[in-house]
Every structure is written in structure tokens, then in C-alpha cells.
Design an enzyme around this catalytic site. Structure first.
Site, PDB file in Angstrom:
ATOM      1  CE  LYS A 120     -42.899 -52.864 -58.802  1.00  0.00           C
ATOM      2  NZ  LYS A 120     -44.182 -53.111 -58.220  1.00  0.00           N
ATOM      3  CD  GLU A 154     -41.541 -55.664 -52.382  1.00  0.00           C
ATOM      4  OE1 GLU A 154     -42.723 -55.640 -51.985  1.00  0.00           O
ATOM      5  OE2 GLU A 154     -41.093 -54.882 -53.244  1.00  0.00           O
ATOM      6  CG  ASP A 159     -57.801 -39.473 -57.704  1.00  0.00           C
ATOM      7  OD1 ASP A 159     -56.814 -40.236 -57.709  1.00  0.00           O
ATOM      8  OD2 ASP A 159     -58.766 -39.611 -56.932  1.00  0.00           O
TER       9      ASP A 159
END
Length: 314
Positions: free
Chosen positions: A178, A185, A34
Site C-alpha cells: 500500500k 498515486e 468508535d
């Protein structure tokens, strides 16, 4: 790949960090990178690649768009034939097709994985919609198995057909799936929000949170989203701490664009997307025009802007 496998994971934020932990709990090794020094196991992407044994699986979990594109390009220069890159962010499916060509030229596999589960995925598991070749998906399957929810069981304890994971098709199919999921959604959240507003608008209903809670058991509109609305109302019954402003992360727009391109009527999802645009306007230019027109043709009253508001800098 055996029972215990390695995974390189790039992006250890709210989703990526929890995913790394869930994979580790399943007995696999995760080497995380990260940009934030306190979260990462290695200092650079070359270090991450060197820490993994070939054939490598490297999962990219960074913001969609240019951050993902740049990460995939860099990995394509670092990895070797037989390795696999997984994009688990919310990339547009057309980006996946471009990345697949780039990787194939170097003998590197590419898999796109739509991931749903949010901050609850660590404990509950993540729903996974995957695109790619059968061989590449098979290389990543132990990781998918670690991330997905456990198989449901019936009253006798017998496992039911597994849900929460699908190999949806070739590269791009995972993120396309997705995208549609997120479009749905949008519409579901909009419907719950409108229902909540109507309940709160009338004096007849004395317990709005209680009504919403009553819908979570035995009704046809019960869902996890509804459970989360109950949770939000428990914390803030009148939602006084929340501003009525909703961003859209891209998938709703892309879903509507695909509906237009394929001639699929999608009025509900489209309306929920436009409602988010409305939420960002403090004073809607459209409604200004509507108010002016009503005044012109019918003499209907127009609410004047208060002096303090008119003088406020833009």
C-alpha cells in the site's frame, strides 16, 4: 468460519463506517466501536470483545501511528489465543512487524491490510493488499471477499481472474504494498496537476475542463484519478475554491526512504513528494535565495516585498 461471520470493527469514520456497511450488506454481522458515541454499537473495547464469539476477528481502522499502536496493545490484552487482529489503516510496515511479535507471544494472529478505495469503496469495493500467515488470512477471508470489488467479466459474462485482492506475503507485506501504491498515486496526481496548470496558463486553450474530459476515453493516460479530476473541474472549473496546499500522510516519504535504502531510482515519486512540501510555503526561502543569486551575478531584477507584507506578523 461459515458464510455469515462476525467482525469487530474499531473506527467508524469515513472509511470504517462505509466498510462496516459493505460487510453488513454481504450478510455478515459487524460490531462497531468508535470514540464518538453516536456511531458505536458498544461502549468500550472490552464490550466489543465480549460481544464476539471466538475465534474473533477484530479490524482496527484508526489513524496510523500512536492511535493504532495503543489500540493493538489494548486488544492484545483483551483477546484470546486463536483470535486475529487486522490493521487496515495506513501503518508503516515496520510497526506491523512489532505488533506481530506482541500478538504471537499471546497466541493471537495478526494481519496487515492495505486498503484503497476511499469514500467510493462502499459501492465499488475496496482494493486489498494483505500480509500475514495463510492460516490467519484464511480466518479473515470472508470479510476480504465482502470488501473487495466484484470479479470483472468479459463480453460473454464469463468471470475474469479476480483482481482487487492479494495476499502479498508475510506480515508487513500488505502495508508495504500500500505504501508503494500511494507513492505511485503521488506521482500520478502531480502529473495531472502539472498538465492542468499548463493548459490553464495559455490563451490557446479555451476549454480546459473539456480537454481534461477528452482524455478519459481512449487515451493511454485515462484512469480513475483522471475521472476524479474531471469531477472536481465540473464542480469548480477554475479550481478557485481550492487552496494549492497538499498534505502528505506519510506513505510518500516512506516510499522514498525505502527507495534510498534499497538503491531503487525513484525520481518521479520523489519529485512529487517534494512538490507537496513546496505547496506549504507561502514564500519559499529557496526561491528567495535563487532570486538573490540571480541579482548578484547577473543584475537580474528582484521583486521587493510590499510594505504591508513585510509588516505582517509571522
Amino acid at each position: 468460519m461459515g458464510a455469515d461471520v462476525q467482525l469487530g470493527l474499531i473506527g467508524l469514520g469515513k472509511m470504517g463506517g462505509n466498510m462496516a456497511e459493505r460487510v453488513r450488506r454481504a450478510g455478515h454481522e459487524v460490531v462497531g466501536y468508535d470514540r464518538a458515541p453516536g456511531k458505536r454499537d458498544v461502549e468500550t473495547l472490552p464490550d466489543l470483545v465480549q460481544a464476539l464469539t471466538a475465534p474473533r476477528v477484530v479490524w482496527v481502522m484508526v489513524p496510523a501511528g500512536e492511535p493504532t499502536r495503543q489500540t493493538v496493545k489494548e486488544l492484545a490484552e483483551l483477546l484470546e489465543p486463536g483470535d486475529v487482529i487486522v490493521d487496515g489503516g495506513n501503518s508503516k510496515y515496520t510497526d506491523d512487524q512489532v505488533h506481530d511479535v506482541l500478538c504471537r507471544e499471546k497466541g493471537i494472529g495478526y494481519v496487515d491490510a492495505g486498503v484503497s478505495g476511499g469514500v467510493w469503496g462502499l459501492e465499488n469495493g475496496y482494493a486489498l493488499m494483505v500480509g500475514g500467515s495463510k492460516d490467519d488470512v484464511a480466518k479473515v477471508q470472508p470479510i476480504f471477499d465482502a470488501l473487495k470489488p466484484p470479479a470483472p467479466v468479459d463480453e460473454s459474462g464469463q468471470e475474469l481472474p479476480a483482481a482487487g485482492f492479494v495476499h502479498a506475503g508475510p506480515v508487513g507485506a500488505g502495508h508495504f504494498s500500500k505504501m508503494v501504491h500511494n507513492g505511485i498515486e503521488y506521482a500520478m496526481m502531480q502529473a495531472y496537476g502539472e498538465g492542468y496548470e499548463l493548459l490553464a496558463a495559455v490563451d490557446l486553450i479555451e476549454d480546459v475542463p473539456g480537454v481534461v474530459r477528452s482524455w478519459t476515453q481512449g487515451t493511454v493516460i485515462r484512469s480513475w484519478l483522471l475521472d476524479l479530476l474531471v469531477r472536481a473541474l465540473d464542480e469548480d472549473p477554475a479550481l478557485e475554491k481550492v487552496k494549492g496546499y497538499a498534505e502528505d500522510s506519510g506513505e510518500g516519504r516512506w516510499t522514498v526512504e525505502q527507495a534510498i535504502e534499497n538503491g531503487v531510482p525513484m525520481p518521479t515519486i520523489a519529485a512529487s513528494l517534494f512538490a507537496r512540501f513546496v505547496s506549504r510555503q507561502e514564500d519559499s526561502p529557496t526561491m528567495k535565495a535563487v532570486a538573490a543569486l540571480r541579482n548578484q551575478f547577473g543584475g537580474h531584477a528582484v521583486r521587493a516585498v510590499q510594505a504591508a507584507e513585510a509588516e505582517r506578523p509571522a
